[in-house]
Design an enzyme around this catalytic site. Structure first.
Site, PDB file in Angstrom:
ATOM      1  N   CYS A  97       2.432  -0.751  -0.001  1.00 37.17           N
ATOM      2  CA  CYS A  97       2.539   0.438   0.047  1.00 37.17           C
ATOM      3  C   CYS A  97       1.479   0.949   0.803  1.00 37.17           C
ATOM      4  O   CYS A  97       0.195   1.206   0.696  1.00 37.17           O
ATOM      5  CB  CYS A  97       2.200   1.151  -1.467  1.00 37.17           C
ATOM      6  SG  CYS A  97       2.182   3.060  -0.986  1.00 37.17           S
ATOM      7  N   GLU A  98       1.762   1.572   1.583  1.00 35.89           N
ATOM      8  CA  GLU A  98       0.939   3.080   2.538  1.00 35.89           C
ATOM      9  C   GLU A  98      -0.122   3.391   2.615  1.00 35.89           C
ATOM     10  O   GLU A  98      -0.985   4.497   2.388  1.00 35.89           O
ATOM     11  CB  GLU A  98       1.168   3.114   3.982  1.00 35.89           C
ATOM     12  CG  GLU A  98       1.986   4.496   3.385  1.00 35.89           C
ATOM     13  CD  GLU A  98       2.818   4.061   4.924  1.00 35.89           C
ATOM     14  OE1 GLU A  98       2.836   6.152   5.575  1.00 35.89           O
ATOM     15  OE2 GLU A  98       3.394   3.693   5.901  1.00 35.89           O
ATOM     16  N   HIS A  99       0.576   3.805   0.512  1.00 34.30           N
ATOM     17  CA  HIS A  99      -0.609   5.158   0.022  1.00 34.30           C
ATOM     18  C   HIS A  99      -1.526   4.560  -0.832  1.00 34.30           C
ATOM     19  O   HIS A  99      -2.096   5.786  -0.370  1.00 34.30           O
ATOM     20  CB  HIS A  99       0.365   6.355  -0.746  1.00 34.30           C
ATOM     21  CG  HIS A  99       1.443   6.653  -0.059  1.00 34.30           C
ATOM     22  ND1 HIS A  99       2.862   7.011  -0.148  1.00 34.30           N
ATOM     23  CD2 HIS A  99       1.406   7.698   1.795  1.00 34.30           C
ATOM     24  CE1 HIS A  99       3.821   7.117   0.605  1.00 34.30           C
ATOM     25  NE2 HIS A  99       2.893   7.207   1.712  1.00 34.30           N
ATOM     26  N   HIS A 100      -0.587   3.614  -1.394  1.00 31.29           N
ATOM     27  CA  HIS A 100      -1.942   3.183  -1.979  1.00 31.29           C
ATOM     28  C   HIS A 100      -2.295   1.714  -1.881  1.00 31.29           C
ATOM     29  O   HIS A 100      -3.070   0.743  -3.081  1.00 31.29           O
ATOM     30  CB  HIS A 100      -1.823   3.142  -4.218  1.00 31.29           C
ATOM     31  CG  HIS A 100      -0.844   4.592  -4.091  1.00 31.29           C
ATOM     32  ND1 HIS A 100      -0.204   4.918  -4.265  1.00 31.29           N
ATOM     33  CD2 HIS A 100      -2.011   5.815  -5.166  1.00 31.29           C
ATOM     34  CE1 HIS A 100       0.202   6.642  -4.293  1.00 31.29           C
ATOM     35  NE2 HIS A 100      -1.040   6.698  -4.876  1.00 31.29           N
ATOM     36  N   GLN A 138       9.440   2.892   1.233  1.00 30.60           N
ATOM     37  CA  GLN A 138      10.551   1.928   1.435  1.00 30.60           C
ATOM     38  C   GLN A 138      11.518   2.182   2.551  1.00 30.60           C
ATOM     39  O   GLN A 138      12.469   1.658   2.869  1.00 30.60           O
ATOM     40  CB  GLN A 138      10.813   1.497  -0.190  1.00 30.60           C
ATOM     41  CG  GLN A 138      12.608   0.486  -0.440  1.00 30.60           C
ATOM     42  CD  GLN A 138      12.969   0.631  -1.606  1.00 30.60           C
ATOM     43  OE1 GLN A 138      12.013   0.827  -2.374  1.00 30.60           O
ATOM     44  NE2 GLN A 138      13.748   0.775  -2.188  1.00 30.60           N
ATOM     45  N   HIS A 166       7.813  -0.027  -7.853  1.00 29.80           N
ATOM     46  CA  HIS A 166       6.427   0.002  -7.036  1.00 29.80           C
ATOM     47  C   HIS A 166       5.032  -0.232  -7.667  1.00 29.80           C
ATOM     48  O   HIS A 166       5.773   0.115  -8.638  1.00 29.80           O
ATOM     49  CB  HIS A 166       6.706   1.203  -6.252  1.00 29.80           C
ATOM     50  CG  HIS A 166       7.172   1.352  -5.115  1.00 29.80           C
ATOM     51  ND1 HIS A 166       7.104   1.695  -3.493  1.00 29.80           N
ATOM     52  CD2 HIS A 166       9.151   0.769  -4.668  1.00 29.80           C
ATOM     53  CE1 HIS A 166       8.143   1.484  -2.881  1.00 29.80           C
ATOM     54  NE2 HIS A 166       9.143   0.941  -3.651  1.00 29.80           N
ATOM     55  N   CYS A 168       2.395   0.860  -7.205  1.00 28.61           N
ATOM     56  CA  CYS A 168       2.129   2.052  -7.684  1.00 28.61           C
ATOM     57  C   CYS A 168       1.796   2.921  -8.573  1.00 28.61           C
ATOM     58  O   CYS A 168       1.887   4.239  -8.926  1.00 28.61           O
ATOM     59  CB  CYS A 168       1.744   3.048  -5.839  1.00 28.61           C
ATOM     60  SG  CYS A 168       3.157   2.818  -5.595  1.00 28.61           S
TER      61      CYS A 168
END
Length: 208
Positions: A97-100, A138, A166, A168
């Site tokens: 995940c590019e956010h976490h 995704q 996920h 996250c």
């Protein structure tokens, strides 16, 4: 006097040049995160951890060094006139995940209707990894896979579905372990004719 309004020219932005830090800088970044988490980075169990993490990152994110077009560039025309659905389902993948910066893990289902040639079946798994082994969402991963298939194979239609858990969402935040996210994209005949989408879903539902 009437003024002539000229259309605005669309500005084309140049791709950014990514400057990669050195391996030593990457290892120091790992030490910094360990120390921020509260660890003693000098203790025996962690002394080699920065090297191991950087080496693991080379494997986790090798997609940045791969090219989807190269993966899909070899096709086969000698298929006896076959022009129906080619489907490879349950392709395992993992991404981050590019956010976490934590993993999401799942499987991909990829189908296409060939025009005049087919690609080796393993290539659909490989092209999934080209994009999965990068920082991702995704939704974006789904789009990139189907775009690569359309660009390289020029099929009459393509269908991609991803299902993934996920971390996250499972390990932090709402902590809903086992929740599965589904994303899908259809192009060409699959997008235009509902019966082709139905066939795609029927084939996915077949018992192994």
């Amino acid at each position: 006097m009437d003024a002539t309004i000229k259309p605005l020219k669309k500005e084309i932005s140049e791709p950014k040049t990514i400057v990669r830090p050195s391996r030593e800088e990457a290892e120091q970044a790992v030490r910094t995160l360990l120390a921020w988490a509260g660890e003693d980075v000098s203790r025996e169990g962690l002394q080699e951890t920065p090297k191991r993490v950087v080496k693991a990152y080379e494997e986790f994110f090798e997609g940045y060094r791969l090219d989807a077009e190269e993966v899909l560039n070899k096709t086969f025309r000698d298929v006896g006139g076959y022009d129906d659905i080619v489907l490879v389902k349950d392709i395992p993948f993992f991404s981050h995940c590019e956010h976490h910066m934590v993993p999401f893990v799942g499987k991909a289902h990829i189908a296409y209707l060939p025009t005049d040639s087919v690609v080796g079946l393993s290539k659909l798994g490989r092209v999934t990894d080209v994009f999965a082994k990068r920082f991702q969402t995704q939704e974006n991963l789904t789009q990139q896979i189907i775009d690569a298939i359309n660009d390289s194979l020029n099929p009459r239609g393509a269908a991609v579905m991803l299902e993934a858990e996920h971390m996250c969402m499972s390990l932090r935040g709402v902590k809903k372990h086992g929740a599965i996210t589904l994303t899908q994209r259809f192009t060409g005949v699959f997008a235009e004719e509902p019966k082709e989408q139905d066939r795609f879903f029927q084939l996915l539902a077949l018992q192994k």
